[in-house]
Every structure is written in structure tokens, then in C-alpha cells.
Design a protein around this motif. Structure first.
Motif: not given
Length: 386
Positions: A193-212
Motif C-alpha cells: 500500500g505504501k507503493k500503491d495507495p489503491d492496495k492499502m488495506p482497511e485499518r485493522d486495530l488488531e493487526m496494527e498492534i501486532l505489526v508493532k
């Protein structure tokens, strides 16, 4: 400015002053030494005959989330409706008015690492808080600090009672792995998604914290009592190349050689409690001594409200009675606790530039007859014995 004079200072930074001074400027420690000349406008506190240590740090508890003297109405530590809830934040449940915060600071505990309980495989986000403040925003030292995960009896008991997974240790491990795999996939989508904004996934609070967690911005904080559960926690952490602390670690002393080999970060406790569960059969106050003598860095915790937070120094004192070196016991509730939880840049020792969190005792802090005389948090005098 405030200057504390003539006290025995245990800095927890490998320096002790038999008769030293500490100069506080605002929220921080400006100077530590002997015979410091106080500015003319400085408030002077004479600590002659007293012992001065860094504010005590409890590296694992649930203060403010299971409120003192309350049952369901004040019980906000376990969202036992879904075994995977990394999106939950401790700061949304902590009540700063919980009476336990006052008792903590009156006994020299100035920092607490608090968060969700162990009902869920992934319980949510821990935070490091100061024990003084009228609103949570005034108390936050670091948030989020870690993501709670749990092994062993608790998730099994909670969800087998609901006729859903996990009802075995196998399922607990599998659920954690699946959540981390899902986070890996989400992370890959973010990169696209950083390279192609059209491919940016919908925000997911669960996944955002696990990516950290995957990025090593946050460690897993693993509830694990039994030796096999401790080793499972380490196994999964290695599989996904994530950081982890081993909390409770009740049978850690039985595998001290393995923990040393893995350079494990160990938080032991609660020790001043009963063996109410099968997995606590090897609970022993000898554990901190065995681990520290084996070369493992050890911190001790209360698991408040299991042990009221103000009795953390008592736990350290009993550990000394059972063979732990006295200085190592003091480190286990100050600098070791801060280092293991990732907050030692601000708390855990008395050093220039660090937060002015200071506890002044009438005698040795590990002598249960000693009392706190003064307690400072962020340079503010938050307790003075009348």
C-alpha cells in the motif's frame, strides 16, 4: 529546586553514597554527589540517617483495572469474550482514583506496569504509569508498552467453559501463531500500500498492534507459569523473531540454564500467594535467588491485586531471606524491573537526567520495619509522613 541532603543513597547504578545529596530541578535529577551546594532558593530536605533509593517499579500488575474493594463493577481486566484481543488498551480501563495508587506511592512504588489479565491468548496492551495523577494522561510513562499473551491454565479454563477454543495448550499456541501469521500478511499488504495507495488495506486495530510486535517496537508480555509453557513462549518468539518477557515464570528456576542460554527476560511472581492452581505446585521464594545466581537478570512483581502492590519490597525482603543477594533483590524491584520492561531511560535508578522518582526510607527498604518518610514522583513531593 529541591535538594535532599545527608542520606545514604543507593543509586542502583553501581554507586552508593554513604552520605550524599540529590539536587532536583523540576521533574528531573540534576546532580548527585557529596556536599552539593544548594541554590539559595532551593527547598532543603535533611535525610540524615535515612536510606534513599529510586522509586520502586512493579513490572507486572493490574492496578486500576481490578479496583480495590470492588467486584464486577470495578473488574475491567479481562474481556473474556474472544481469545484474541490485541486492540484493547489498558489506559481505557484504568481508574486513576483506585485507592491502590495512593497506597502504592505511600510505600515508595512510583511506577507500575499494568494491563489486561490472562483470560485471553492475546489480552491487549500494557502501559507503564506513574502512581500519581488525576487523569490517566498525567500518569503515562510509556503506552503501549507491551502486548499481553497467556499460556497455560487460564485461557484453557475460560474458553473450555464456553465450549470454544482454546481448551488445550495446543490450541493456545496455534491461536497465537495464527494471529501472528495474519499480522505478517497485513504487514505485507501495508508495504504494498505504501507503493500503491489503491492496495492499502482497511485499518485493522488488531493487526496494527501486532505489526508493532513483528517490527520489535513492542515485546510480547507472556503469562507463563509451568516450565513447558515458558519454553513454548520462547519457541514461538523465536519462530516469529519477536521480543518477549517471561512473566510469572514460576518454574523458571527449574530451567535456569535454558533461560540463561536464551538470554531470557524474567519477571518472577507473585510469590507471596497460595498454590491455588496446579501450575503453581513449584511456587518457591527460592526462585529469585536460584535464577539470579545462575546469571539470569530477574525482576519481581506483585500481580496486584493478587499481592497488594505496596508489598513488593516485602517480597524482595523474603527473597533475601531465602538466599537472594540483598543488592540483587533491590535491583529486582528497581533497575532490573525498568530494564526488562524497557523504561530504564527514565526510571529505575538515580542518575542525572532521569525522572526525579525517589523514595526515602527510615532504614533499609528491605527491613519491613522501615517506613517511607518522603516519596517524590517527577520531582513532586507526593508523600510525606506526618
Amino acid at each position: 529546586m529541591i535538594i535532599i541532603k545527608n542520606g545514604k543513597i543507593l543509586t542502583m547504578a553501581d554507586k552508593t553514597y554513604e552520605k550524599g545529596d540529590i539536587l532536583i530541578d523540576g521533574k528531573i535529577i540534576k546532580k548527585i554527589g557529596e556536599d552539593i551546594t544548594a541554590p539559595e532558593d532551593a527547598k532543603v530536605i535533611d535525610a540524615e540517617g535515612m536510606w534513599i533509593i529510586p522509586g520502586i517499579v512493579d513490572p507486572h500488575c493490574h492496578i486500576g483495572m481490578f479496583e480495590d474493594g470492588m467486584s464486577f463493577e470495578g473488574s475491567d481486566g479481562n474481556e473474556a469474550t474472544d481469545p484474541v484481543t490485541p486492540e484493547l488498551r489498558a489506559i481505557d480501563a484504568v481508574n486513576p482514583d483506585d485507592n491502590s495508587f495512593r497506597e502504592a506511592r505511600e510505600h515508595g512504588v512510583t511506577t507500575v506496569v499494568t494491563g489486561p489479565g490472562s483470560a485471553n491468548v492475546i489480552g491487549g496492551q500494557f502501559a507503564a504509569l506513574k502512581t500519581y495523577g488525576r487523569r490517566i494522561e498525567e500518569m503515562i510513562l510509556k503506552e503501549p508498552l507491551a502486548v499481553k499473551v497467556a499460556f497455560g491454565e487460564n485461557p484453557k479454563r475460560v474458553y473450555s467453559g464456553q465450549n470454544k477454543a482454546p481448551s488445550t495448550r495446543m490450541a493456545t499456541a496455534a491461536i497465537l501463531r495464527q494471529a501472528l501469521i495474519k499480522a505478517q500478511e497485513y504487514k505485507a499488504k501495508l508495504e504494498k500500500g505504501k507503493k500503491d495507495p489503491d492496495k492499502m488495506p482497511e485499518r485493522d486495530l488488531e493487526m496494527e498492534i501486532l505489526v508493532k510486535v513483528l517490527n520489535k517496537e513492542l515485546p510480547l508480555k507472556a503469562h507463563a507459569h509451568r516450565a513447558d509453557d515458558i519454553l513454548t513462549a520462547l519457541r514461538i518468539a523465536k519462530e516469529f523473531d519477536v521480543n518477549i518477557t517471561l512473566d510469572h515464570c514460576t518454574e523458571g528456576h527449574l530451567i535456569a540454564d535454558y533461560l540463561l542460554e536464551e538470554n531470557a527476560k524474567v519477571i518472577v511472581g507473585p510469590l507471596l500467594s497460595s498454590r491455588e492452581k496446579i501450575e503453581l505446585k513449584n511456587l518457591s521464594f527460592k526462585a529469585p535467588a536460584i535464577l539470579s545466581k545462575a546469571g539470569v537478570k530477574v525482576a519481581m512483581m506483585t500481580d496486584h491485586p493478587v499481592i497488594p502492590v505496596q508489598y513488593l519490597p516485602v517480597c524482595a525482603s523474603i527473597a533475601v531471606r531465602e538466599g537472594m543477594d540483598e543488592m540483587e533483590a533491590l535491583k529486582s524491584i528497581t533497575i532490573n524491573a525498568a530494564e526488562i520492561t524497557g523504561i530504564s531511560d527514565r526510571v529505575g535508578s538515580l542518575e542525572v537526567g532521569k525522572d526525579a522518582d525517589i523514595a526515602i526510607f527510615t532504614g533499609n527498604p528491605l527491613d519491613i520495619r522501615s517506613k517511607t518518610e518522603y516519596v517524590f514522583i517527577d520531582g513532586n513531593l507526593v508523600f510525606k509522613r506526618q
